[in-house]
Design a protein around this motif. Sequence first.
Motif, PDB file in Angstrom:
ATOM      1  N   SER A  24      40.288  14.452 -27.354  1.00 31.99           N
ATOM      2  CA  SER A  24      41.621  15.017 -27.602  1.00 31.99           C
ATOM      3  C   SER A  24      41.824  15.239 -29.090  1.00 31.99           C
ATOM      4  O   SER A  24      41.473  14.380 -29.902  1.00 31.99           O
ATOM      5  CB  SER A  24      42.708  14.056 -27.124  1.00 31.99           C
ATOM      6  N   PRO A  40      48.854  17.783 -28.547  1.00 32.56           N
ATOM      7  CA  PRO A  40      47.457  18.106 -28.233  1.00 32.56           C
ATOM      8  C   PRO A  40      47.195  19.596 -28.442  1.00 32.56           C
ATOM      9  O   PRO A  40      48.031  20.429 -28.073  1.00 32.56           O
ATOM     10  CB  PRO A  40      47.332  17.756 -26.743  1.00 32.56           C
ATOM     11  N   MET A  89      40.901   9.674 -29.997  1.00 31.73           N
ATOM     12  CA  MET A  89      41.404  11.002 -30.356  1.00 31.73           C
ATOM     13  C   MET A  89      41.165  11.307 -31.829  1.00 31.73           C
ATOM     14  O   MET A  89      40.804  10.421 -32.611  1.00 31.73           O
ATOM     15  CB  MET A  89      42.896  11.117 -30.041  1.00 31.73           C
TER      16      MET A  89
END
Length: 345
Positions: A24, A40, A89
């Motif tokens: 992500s 995102p 992420m």
Amino acid sequence: MKQYAILQKSHFADFISALAVEQSVMAPVAKGYDNYAFEPVTRASQIALKHIPTILPPKKYFMPPSETILEYSRREGEAVHPVVEYEKMILFGVHTCDLMGVQCLNMALSEHPEDINYLSRKNKIAIIGLECEDYCDEYASCHLMANDLPNGGYDAFFTDLGDYFIIHLNTQMGDDVLGRTKLIEPSTESHWDELMKFREKKRSVFKNEVPVTHQKIKEVFDNAWKSPVWSDIAKRCLACSNCTNVCPTCYCFDVVDEPDLDLITGRRRRKWDSCQSASFARVAGGESFREDRGAKQRHRYYRKFKYPVERFFRYFCTGCGRCSRTCMAKINLKETLTSLVKELN
Ligand code: SF4
Ligand code: SF4
């Protein structure tokens, strides 16, 4: 590990796509009316490379506004077990002020007892900084807080130099994440010279925003306890808590138990809390030891400019300007500081 590399702008779209294939990617996205939020992204076209501080700081990924910290069951043989949820992420496009915000939280939440939920996320999130070349707006005071220029707290750091970004690779994680895209190239002496010219120009743009030096702010707050500034603020403050909710260095939370309907299982959650809310300082018997709004606001300022200096040897204000930008009563941190500075002189 090489220290500096470059990424051609023509490769930026492929670069973001390559990162997003792997994990992500969160980056600033325009939300209209000059508002931005970390969200995102999967494509470079979604990212606002030029942005003022996002509505909420990247803190929301390290310490979410609400999270479960344990689950319990009173059935025989079952017990309480802690919950630590995290997602690997990449945060792309973090300005220097927000990098400092994360550094402040790292200090506060690494103290004994360590905040395991925060630190687990911190270890899984790669941070890619992005340099500002001009002031975001009139609310920023990043020069006063000594973070208009990068000072660590990132895995890699991008500076836009026209046709390309020059990248400081600061950690092995940064080197690994960017290296896997196979799009970054070695930098040369001329790229470095361009960066130095960029920084020189930047030093002439960013100037003291409040008539006081960074070092002297401490003295201002040594003198400010009985200032009439707090009663002036008390007349205007709505105690809405917006200023603390958007602050990258505020980390107070409340804990609530949520039993399931069976009254056997349940969970404990924590959620952001604020020294500006009426319930924050309320104790048994309904008394509050900080009832007055001026005292609440003074506490907020002292938690930025005095108490952390005694504990961590640094201010806990990044100069991001979010508190002033969001305040419905137009209470402005730079104006408050200026008034307090005048009292000292
Ligand atoms: S945002 Fe403004 S009105 Fe709301 S609590 Fe903070 S200072 Fe008071
Ligand atoms: S006090 Fe205001 S300017 Fe300072 S870090 Fe918090 S939100 Fe940003």
